[in-house]
Design an enzyme around this catalytic site. Sequence first.
Site, short mmCIF file in Angstrom:
data_model
loop_
_atom_site.label_atom_id
_atom_site.label_comp_id
_atom_site.label_asym_id
_atom_site.label_seq_id
_atom_site.Cartn_x
_atom_site.Cartn_y
_atom_site.Cartn_z
N CYS A 2 0.78 -1.28 -0.09
CA CYS A 2 0.17 -0.01 -0.03
C CYS A 2 0.84 1.17 0.02
CB CYS A 2 -0.82 0.13 1.37
SG CYS A 2 -1.92 -1.37 1.80
N TRP A 75 -3.49 -2.02 -1.41
CA TRP A 75 -3.24 -3.43 -1.93
C TRP A 75 -3.98 -4.47 -0.83
CZ3 TRP A 75 -0.80 -7.93 -0.71
CH2 TRP A 75 -0.54 -8.96 -1.68
#
Length: 610
Positions: A2, A75
């Site tokens: 992320c 993510w």
Amino acid sequence: MCGIVGAIAQRNIVKILIEGLRRLEYRGYDSSGLAVINDKKNLIRFREIGQVHILAKEVEKHNIVSNVGIAHTRWATHGKPSKKNAHPHISEYIAVVHNGIIENYQELREQLKKQQYIFNSETDTEVIAHLIHSEFKEGYTLIEVVKLIIPKLKGAYGIVIMDRRTPDLLVAVRYGSPLIIGLGIGENFLASDQLALLHVTHHFIYLNEGDIAEITCKKVNIVDKQGINVERKPIKVDIQYNFDNKGIYNHYMQKEIHEQPLAIKNTLHGRFDQNNNVIFTELDKKAQNILSKVEHIQIIACGTSYNAGMVARYWFESLAIISCDVEIASEYRYRKPIRRKNSLLLTICQSGETADTLAALRLSKNLNYLASLAICNVLGSSLIRESDFSLMTKAGIEISVASTKAFTTQLTVLLLLVAYLIRLQNKNILFERNIVKALYNLPFHIENIFLQEKNIKSLAKDFSSINNVLFIGRGDQFPIAVEGALKLKEISYIHAEAYPAGELKHGPLALVDTNMPVIIIAPNNKLLEKLKSNIEEIHTRGGLIYIFTDKNAGFINSKNMKIIVLPNIEEFTAPIFYIVPLQLLSYYIALIKGTNIDQPRNLAKSVTVE
Ligand code: AGP
């Protein structure tokens, strides 16, 4: 994985956050979100599924003005990609963005539910927001509460927290996932990657493991994991990168494939003295002394970097006569590895932030290696900071999730290291001379591959409706077969497997029929005749054969066989050379299939969680 961005300033920070997310999108792209505190002290949040431009469009409609905010591109780990699982997560006045995994989140969730907290997402992150909220008592400051909750969180994380009631402050914690502070004048920023902030600053503080930072417009206070106030020296980073510029190319991957001759030249630059001996200015006398004693090299890496390590094993053993083992970091870290005598730990990592590689490096500190040496592409990354010595690849920023120029520059540094060790340890100097010569010529040879790009593009059509592909090679070309298969899987979603050619008849040959394409890397080297016998075995079973070879190998076209004749190349650099046509082939196959080439599904550029 992320991406995190935070900003606190005297100007409107909304566009800064969005631009930061756009620059981090290659790190995770399931969903994105941001939360800001506006001039009326309201906490406002936007979240959208998909790419950052969707969020940007939504935010733009509302004309928000704010001086403080946090943002995130996700993510997914816990909880599918959805709006409700997108960050920031909120508990009344607390907003949190998080990179990493909270391993004990189920347990914390149950405890918080008993305290009447209602969960709106399936994420592990939401527990952090509620946990902070639950610990607040009259007179507590945000930093005090954060310090209280940290011992309760198990796992690896980088978090940034904002409290609606104190809009002049952001708090950040680094525990296993990278976080940096960007320093401005009268404004400060946070991010999981410096690239996210290059549009606002080039001055950074890299947080250490366990650091907690309190950031206002004018001040940065950091306490280390012992709770002691610390000064961390700011570093000026001179990277320039135009994120909008793919030039004449359609994708970053295509651009990065074509950048390889230059990236290799840059990696070689300054690494030879006037006698053409390899020099590494990064390695001081102490490092040289250690390297002169090395009898064994343990390589640790993941993915493409692991494949580079596999090639290097052939080189270290056959050219520098130093024994070498290569292991995938996620395996190494959970075994009980036995360190060999006079052994060097060598990590290879593009990002310098891969969680498993970092964990393996940390584990190795108790194993009495002579030293740890990192080969890495990102200056200031955790891997560089935590290793005893490091050698930089000069690939430049690699945006495409599928690694290309990072791989070939890693191999370039590894081959330089082989030559360096040969000289340092008085091994076969003729090898060293020939390696240097071959490296000088390499960028030019790779340029010549691009003259064949049209042929490779048209070859890609053969694979448009294929579901399985085999890659084979022998010796130091076997890891190139593995890397070729990885590229194809990653961006075209075609199942691909690689085998050492001699291994086919031990099983995989059963897969070969008239529908099975087999890609073979077959330069004219001492294993060619052996490889030709393996090709014959495939041919007699009707396999569809694609041979990447050179003029001297003497292949003659026959039924079900396509031969791609490439320029001749010196044996030492042949693995670096032969991956390039395979990268191009994967690229053009993915282009036909219409996949998201730069951001393939389910993947992220830098894997900062386990
Ligand atoms: C390569 O195409 C991949 N995206 C992936 O395997 C990558 O090489 C791996 O995650 C390791 O990354 P690192 O080099 O940053 O450690």
